[in-house]
Scaffold this motif. Structure first.
Motif, short mmCIF file in Angstrom:
data_model
loop_
_atom_site.label_atom_id
_atom_site.label_comp_id
_atom_site.label_asym_id
_atom_site.label_seq_id
_atom_site.Cartn_x
_atom_site.Cartn_y
_atom_site.Cartn_z
N ALA A 169 0.83 -1.20 0.00
CA ALA A 169 0.00 0.00 0.00
C ALA A 169 0.87 1.26 0.00
N ARG A 170 1.94 1.23 0.79
CA ARG A 170 2.83 2.40 0.84
C ARG A 170 3.55 2.59 -0.50
N LEU A 171 4.02 1.49 -1.08
CA LEU A 171 4.71 1.58 -2.36
C LEU A 171 3.76 2.05 -3.46
N SER A 172 2.48 1.67 -3.36
CA SER A 172 1.48 2.12 -4.33
C SER A 172 1.35 3.63 -4.34
N GLU A 173 1.52 4.23 -3.16
CA GLU A 173 1.44 5.69 -3.05
C GLU A 173 2.64 6.37 -3.69
N LEU A 174 3.77 5.66 -3.77
CA LEU A 174 4.97 6.24 -4.37
C LEU A 174 4.94 6.15 -5.90
N ALA A 175 4.12 5.24 -6.41
CA ALA A 175 4.11 4.98 -7.85
C ALA A 175 3.35 6.05 -8.62
N VAL A 176 3.67 6.14 -9.92
CA VAL A 176 2.91 6.99 -10.83
C VAL A 176 2.20 6.08 -11.82
N TYR A 177 1.10 6.56 -12.35
CA TYR A 177 0.25 5.73 -13.21
C TYR A 177 -0.11 6.50 -14.48
N GLY A 178 -0.80 5.81 -15.40
CA GLY A 178 -1.31 6.47 -16.58
C GLY A 178 -0.23 7.16 -17.40
N THR A 179 -0.48 8.42 -17.75
CA THR A 179 0.42 9.17 -18.62
C THR A 179 1.83 9.27 -18.04
N GLU A 180 1.93 9.52 -16.74
CA GLU A 180 3.25 9.66 -16.11
C GLU A 180 4.04 8.36 -16.22
N ALA A 181 3.37 7.23 -16.02
CA ALA A 181 4.04 5.93 -16.14
C ALA A 181 4.47 5.69 -17.58
N ARG A 182 3.61 6.04 -18.52
CA ARG A 182 3.94 5.84 -19.94
C ARG A 182 5.18 6.66 -20.33
N VAL A 183 5.27 7.86 -19.80
CA VAL A 183 6.43 8.71 -20.10
C VAL A 183 7.72 8.05 -19.63
N ILE A 184 7.70 7.48 -18.43
CA ILE A 184 8.90 6.83 -17.89
C ILE A 184 9.28 5.61 -18.73
N ILE A 185 8.29 4.81 -19.12
CA ILE A 185 8.57 3.63 -19.94
C ILE A 185 9.09 4.05 -21.31
N THR A 186 8.48 5.06 -21.90
CA THR A 186 8.90 5.54 -23.22
C THR A 186 10.34 6.04 -23.18
N LYS A 187 10.72 6.74 -22.12
CA LYS A 187 12.10 7.21 -21.99
C LYS A 187 13.07 6.06 -21.88
N ALA A 188 12.64 4.99 -21.20
CA ALA A 188 13.50 3.80 -21.10
C ALA A 188 13.71 3.16 -22.47
N ILE A 189 12.66 3.17 -23.30
CA ILE A 189 12.79 2.64 -24.67
C ILE A 189 13.76 3.51 -25.48
N GLU A 190 13.61 4.81 -25.35
CA GLU A 190 14.47 5.73 -26.09
C GLU A 190 15.93 5.58 -25.66
N ALA A 191 16.16 5.24 -24.41
CA ALA A 191 17.53 5.09 -23.91
C ALA A 191 18.23 3.88 -24.50
N LEU A 192 17.46 2.97 -25.10
CA LEU A 192 18.05 1.78 -25.71
C LEU A 192 18.67 2.08 -27.08
N ARG A 193 18.33 3.20 -27.66
CA ARG A 193 18.78 3.52 -29.02
C ARG A 193 20.22 4.02 -29.02
#
Length: 284
Positions: A260-284
């Motif tokens: 429950a505490r970790l859930s409060e630290l997490a980001v979801y939706g658009t913010e989560a997508r931005v983080i994942i997208t940046k990780a993909i871009e970092a692979l290039r």
């Protein structure tokens, strides 16, 4: 990952040791006398009675016979095996390869309705792509020296993942941001896996949160061991050497509060997508 088993395992061992001690006391014999009747050392009796050594089935039968309590043996053996099942070395679980482990867990996945998963090191199995799973299992098989049945194990894992799309299952999944950058396989494999994570966010059964590396942890200040909660009544904790099963209410509560505490630290939706997208871009 923490190198020590859950304290619930120790509690189960201690409870069994206590029952064996009570049998000896009820029989009115000393530890030395019991050792003589069992034809082993006094030190062995002491180690078993103090939960320092886990007894074998034969040890329990001998102990009960020495205390003239043979009728207690089967119940105590069952309790001993239950304690043993709480902490199971990966080497033992995977002694015939990894396919069987995937298949034997499938029924648990099918009957579970609510999953809560915290991933601190790798993408959870039900979200893995075939390429990612193949690379990961290949590394595990090589490190642990288990039989190489990776391709069959990957197929079994993919079949088990049908719960994402079928049945009344819900998944609350938390990934540490470092999971997105932990390279499993080559860049192409990682790009495919991260793209699959983005796609999974659209599933009606899925809530996917990313815990940013910059999150202010305060009372949860470290990356915990990876764990999966099944319907809030059973937890599998993944240690380096073993899988621990937690069912004790007090420990379940600790993990659920941590989630429950970790859930409060997490980001979801658009913010989560931005983080994942940046990780993909970092692979290039």
């Amino acid at each position: 990952m923490a190198p020590f088993p859950s304290s619930s395992v120790h509690q189960a061992r201690a409870a069994l040791a206590g029952r064996l001690r009570e049998l000896r006391l009820d029989a009115g014999i000393t530890g030395k006398a019991l050792a003589e009747r069992c034809r082993w050392s006094v030190a062995k009796s002491s180690r078993i009675e103090n939960a320092l050594t886990a007894p074998s089935d034969a040890d329990i039968r001998a102990w009960c016979a020495a205390c003239e309590a043979e009728d207690q043996a089967e119940d105590l053996i069952a309790a001993n095996r239950q304690a043993d099942s709480m902490y199971v070395q990966w080497k033992r679980l995977q002694r015939t390869g990894m396919r069987q482990l995937q298949e034997t867990s499938a029924r648990l996945y099918e009957r579970t309705r609510q999953f809560r998963v915290y991933a601190s090191h790798v993408v959870p199995g039900y979200l893995q792509t075939p390429g990612y799973a193949t690379a990961l299992m290949g590394t595990i098989a090589g490190f642990r020296g288990t039989p190489d049945d990776v391709s069959d194990a990957v197929e079994a894992r993919m079949r088990r993942s049908h719960v994402l799309h079928e049945g009344n299952h819900r998944f609350a999944t938390l990934l540490e941001e470092n999971v997105l950058h932990h390279r499993v396989g080559d860049a192409e494999v990682m790009a495919g896996q991260l793209g699959s994570l983005l796609a999974s966010m659209a599933l009606p059964s899925m809530s996917l949160g990313i815990i940013p590396a910059t999150a202010h942890r305060e009372d949860v200040m470290w990356h915990l061991e990876q764990f999966t909660v099944f319907d809030d009544v059973r937890i599998h904790v993944e240690l380096l050497a073993a899988k621990v099963t937690v069912t004790a209410p007090g420990e379940l509560d600790i993990y659920l509060r941590a989630f429950a505490r970790l859930s409060e630290l997490a980001v979801y939706g658009t913010e989560a997508r931005v983080i994942i997208t940046k990780a993909i871009e970092a692979l290039r």
